[in-house]
Design a protein around this motif. Sequence first.
Motif, PDB file in Angstrom:
ATOM      1  N   VAL A  12      -2.873  13.639 -11.708  1.00 53.06           N
ATOM      2  CA  VAL A  12      -2.681  12.802 -10.528  1.00 53.06           C
ATOM      3  C   VAL A  12      -1.444  11.931 -10.738  1.00 53.06           C
ATOM      4  CG1 VAL A  12      -3.742  11.132  -8.983  1.00 53.06           C
ATOM      5  CG2 VAL A  12      -5.184  12.734 -10.240  1.00 53.06           C
ATOM      6  N   ASN A  13      -0.513  11.997  -9.800  1.00 51.47           N
ATOM      7  CA  ASN A  13       0.698  11.170  -9.856  1.00 51.47           C
ATOM      8  C   ASN A  13       0.465   9.877  -9.085  1.00 51.47           C
ATOM      9  OD1 ASN A  13       2.055  13.229 -11.250  1.00 51.47           O
ATOM     10  ND2 ASN A  13       2.577  14.250  -9.335  1.00 51.47           N
ATOM     11  N   ILE A  14       0.752   8.760  -9.727  1.00 56.18           N
ATOM     12  CA  ILE A  14       0.389   7.452  -9.183  1.00 56.18           C
ATOM     13  C   ILE A  14       1.577   6.498  -9.250  1.00 56.18           C
ATOM     14  CG2 ILE A  14      -1.165   5.463  -9.502  1.00 56.18           C
ATOM     15  CD1 ILE A  14      -3.040   7.466 -11.016  1.00 56.18           C
ATOM     16  N   GLN A  15       1.657   5.616  -8.252  1.00 57.68           N
ATOM     17  CA  GLN A  15       2.629   4.515  -8.299  1.00 57.68           C
ATOM     18  C   GLN A  15       1.868   3.207  -8.154  1.00 57.68           C
ATOM     19  OE1 GLN A  15       6.272   4.772  -5.950  1.00 57.68           O
ATOM     20  NE2 GLN A  15       6.084   2.609  -5.440  1.00 57.68           N
ATOM     21  N   ILE A  16       2.143   2.254  -9.051  1.00 56.02           N
ATOM     22  CA  ILE A  16       1.465   0.963  -8.993  1.00 56.02           C
ATOM     23  C   ILE A  16       2.476  -0.170  -9.140  1.00 56.02           C
ATOM     24  CG2 ILE A  16      -0.740   1.818  -9.895  1.00 56.02           C
ATOM     25  CD1 ILE A  16       0.041   0.696 -12.603  1.00 56.02           C
ATOM     26  N   LEU A  17       2.129  -1.315  -8.605  1.00 52.80           N
ATOM     27  CA  LEU A  17       2.972  -2.496  -8.732  1.00 52.80           C
ATOM     28  C   LEU A  17       3.048  -2.933 -10.191  1.00 52.80           C
ATOM     29  CD1 LEU A  17       1.655  -4.542  -5.665  1.00 52.80           C
ATOM     30  CD2 LEU A  17       3.721  -3.113  -5.793  1.00 52.80           C
TER      31      LEU A  17
ATOM     32  N   ASP B 217      13.574   0.052  -9.808  1.00 54.00           N
ATOM     33  CA  ASP B 217      14.331  -1.205  -9.849  1.00 54.00           C
ATOM     34  C   ASP B 217      13.473  -2.415  -9.517  1.00 54.00           C
ATOM     35  OD1 ASP B 217      16.554   0.247 -10.506  1.00 54.00           O
ATOM     36  OD2 ASP B 217      17.323   0.368  -8.453  1.00 54.00           O
ATOM     37  N   GLN B 218      12.376  -2.201  -8.780  1.00 54.20           N
ATOM     38  CA  GLN B 218      11.496  -3.312  -8.409  1.00 54.20           C
ATOM     39  C   GLN B 218      10.431  -3.577  -9.476  1.00 54.20           C
ATOM     40  OE1 GLN B 218      12.231  -0.768  -5.986  1.00 54.20           O
ATOM     41  NE2 GLN B 218      13.926  -2.158  -5.482  1.00 54.20           N
ATOM     42  N   GLY B 219      10.436  -2.771 -10.539  1.00 55.47           N
ATOM     43  CA  GLY B 219       9.452  -2.958 -11.592  1.00 55.47           C
ATOM     44  C   GLY B 219       8.150  -2.209 -11.359  1.00 55.47           C
ATOM     45  N   ASP B 220       8.101  -1.403 -10.278  1.00 57.96           N
ATOM     46  CA  ASP B 220       6.899  -0.616 -10.028  1.00 57.96           C
ATOM     47  C   ASP B 220       6.868   0.572 -10.990  1.00 57.96           C
ATOM     48  OD1 ASP B 220       6.393  -2.334  -7.943  1.00 57.96           O
ATOM     49  OD2 ASP B 220       7.337  -1.027  -6.441  1.00 57.96           O
ATOM     50  N   LEU B 221       5.685   0.994 -11.358  1.00 56.92           N
ATOM     51  CA  LEU B 221       5.511   2.063 -12.343  1.00 56.92           C
ATOM     52  C   LEU B 221       4.966   3.326 -11.684  1.00 56.92           C
ATOM     53  CD1 LEU B 221       5.297   3.080 -15.321  1.00 56.92           C
ATOM     54  CD2 LEU B 221       2.992   2.088 -15.363  1.00 56.92           C
ATOM     55  N   THR B 222       5.613   4.450 -11.936  1.00 58.59           N
ATOM     56  CA  THR B 222       5.049   5.749 -11.545  1.00 58.59           C
ATOM     57  C   THR B 222       4.668   6.478 -12.827  1.00 58.59           C
ATOM     58  OG1 THR B 222       7.214   6.830 -11.512  1.00 58.59           O
ATOM     59  CG2 THR B 222       6.412   5.935  -9.444  1.00 58.59           C
ATOM     60  N   LEU B 223       3.571   7.183 -12.788  1.00 57.88           N
ATOM     61  CA  LEU B 223       3.089   7.895 -13.967  1.00 57.88           C
ATOM     62  C   LEU B 223       2.122   8.990 -13.554  1.00 57.88           C
ATOM     63  CD1 LEU B 223       0.434   5.666 -15.793  1.00 57.88           C
ATOM     64  CD2 LEU B 223       1.101   5.397 -13.431  1.00 57.88           C
TER      65      LEU B 223
ATOM     66  N   GLN C  49      -8.239   1.761  -7.601  1.00 54.67           N
ATOM     67  CA  GLN C  49      -7.991   0.932  -6.418  1.00 54.67           C
ATOM     68  C   GLN C  49      -8.668  -0.434  -6.562  1.00 54.67           C
ATOM     69  OE1 GLN C  49      -5.775   1.528  -4.422  1.00 54.67           O
ATOM     70  NE2 GLN C  49      -5.503   3.731  -4.276  1.00 54.67           N
ATOM     71  N   ASP C  50      -9.850  -0.448  -7.159  1.00 52.35           N
ATOM     72  CA  ASP C  50     -10.525  -1.730  -7.386  1.00 52.35           C
ATOM     73  C   ASP C  50      -9.703  -2.620  -8.317  1.00 52.35           C
ATOM     74  OD1 ASP C  50     -12.598  -0.909  -5.792  1.00 52.35           O
ATOM     75  OD2 ASP C  50     -13.928  -0.342  -7.450  1.00 52.35           O
ATOM     76  N   SER C  51      -9.134  -2.023  -9.371  1.00 50.96           N
ATOM     77  CA  SER C  51      -8.420  -2.819 -10.376  1.00 50.96           C
ATOM     78  C   SER C  51      -7.022  -3.238  -9.922  1.00 50.96           C
ATOM     79  CB  SER C  51      -8.325  -2.046 -11.692  1.00 50.96           C
ATOM     80  OG  SER C  51      -7.498  -0.912 -11.559  1.00 50.96           O
ATOM     81  N   THR C  52      -6.494  -2.569  -8.883  1.00 53.63           N
ATOM     82  CA  THR C  52      -5.157  -2.934  -8.376  1.00 53.63           C
ATOM     83  C   THR C  52      -5.231  -3.522  -6.968  1.00 53.63           C
ATOM     84  OG1 THR C  52      -4.806  -0.696  -7.485  1.00 53.63           O
ATOM     85  CG2 THR C  52      -4.058  -1.102  -9.747  1.00 53.63           C
ATOM     86  N   LYS C  53      -6.436  -3.932  -6.579  1.00 52.03           N
ATOM     87  CA  LYS C  53      -6.665  -4.540  -5.253  1.00 52.03           C
ATOM     88  C   LYS C  53      -6.166  -3.641  -4.120  1.00 52.03           C
ATOM     89  CE  LYS C  53      -6.417  -9.270  -7.074  1.00 52.03           C
ATOM     90  NZ  LYS C  53      -7.750  -9.128  -7.641  1.00 52.03           N
ATOM     91  N   GLY C  54      -6.363  -2.326  -4.284  1.00 50.74           N
ATOM     92  CA  GLY C  54      -6.038  -1.366  -3.240  1.00 50.74           C
ATOM     93  C   GLY C  54      -4.566  -1.072  -3.067  1.00 50.74           C
ATOM     94  N   THR C  55      -3.739  -1.483  -4.030  1.00 54.29           N
ATOM     95  CA  THR C  55      -2.287  -1.301  -3.874  1.00 54.29           C
ATOM     96  C   THR C  55      -1.756  -0.018  -4.522  1.00 54.29           C
ATOM     97  OG1 THR C  55      -1.834  -2.599  -5.867  1.00 54.29           O
ATOM     98  CG2 THR C  55      -1.927  -3.795  -3.765  1.00 54.29           C
ATOM     99  N   ALA C  56      -2.555   0.650  -5.317  1.00 53.27           N
ATOM    100  CA  ALA C  56      -2.081   1.868  -5.981  1.00 53.27           C
ATOM    101  C   ALA C  56      -1.814   2.956  -4.942  1.00 53.27           C
ATOM    102  CB  ALA C  56      -3.105   2.349  -7.000  1.00 53.27           C
ATOM    103  N   ILE C  57      -0.718   3.668  -5.120  1.00 49.16           N
ATOM    104  CA  ILE C  57      -0.341   4.753  -4.212  1.00 49.16           C
ATOM    105  C   ILE C  57      -0.511   6.086  -4.945  1.00 49.16           C
ATOM    106  CG2 ILE C  57       1.514   5.797  -2.854  1.00 49.16           C
ATOM    107  CD1 ILE C  57       2.746   2.997  -2.646  1.00 49.16           C
TER     108      ILE C  57
END
Length: 211
Positions: free
Chosen positions: A130-135, A169-175, A192-200
């Motif tokens: 699963v490819n994910i982007q998080i703040l 550049d904004q410091g967001d992480l994709t992995l 989603q619970d641990s990132t307050k629903g912001t994970a993409i």
Amino acid sequence: PGSHVAEMEIKKSRFIGYAKHVTSWKEAKEYIEEIKIEHPKCRHACVGFVCGTNPQTERSNDDGEPTGTAGAPILAAIKGEGLSNVVCVIIRYFGGIKLGAGGLIRAYGGAARLVLRESPKQILIPTSAVNIQILGQYTGNIYDTVRRIPYDADHGGSPATISDEEYNDQGDLTLTVTCETQHVSTFLKNLQDSTKGTAIILNGNNDEDEE
């Protein structure tokens, strides 16, 4: 797991079956070449290969036998035994008596089933990537969440892994997170619970065979 061998003779033709656990077509090709080197005088070296779960990769060849009389029955034997991540090579030394199309199909299929049934088996646990982007502020959360993903160690399962980490550049992480498929939905909910629903979720794919 190593290579496994079984042999049968039909109307003076020798059919020597080889089977080996592999995880890619590249690995399978290397094994096929090894077997051919061991048998430089054989008439045919026919192959069936199945790898992966969903999608599943299949390959076969008749190596000079009439079309559909060797590779297809070897492939059918692998699938009939419910196996994947395996390559099966059947070496034939011609004994001087032609078997006909039906005879060849029975011979290659039978030789494949013989070696496959005599080989040890291991349960294949499907995995998904699963490819994910998080703040950036939640990078610690993703590692904690991944560490909590369960796995079936009793049947050869492995802990979840993280790869392809990259910050923008904004410091967001994709992995990319790879874990047992059966745990993906629970992992995504916990994420989603641990990132307050912001994970993409960029995309999710079942583990594929390397070409």
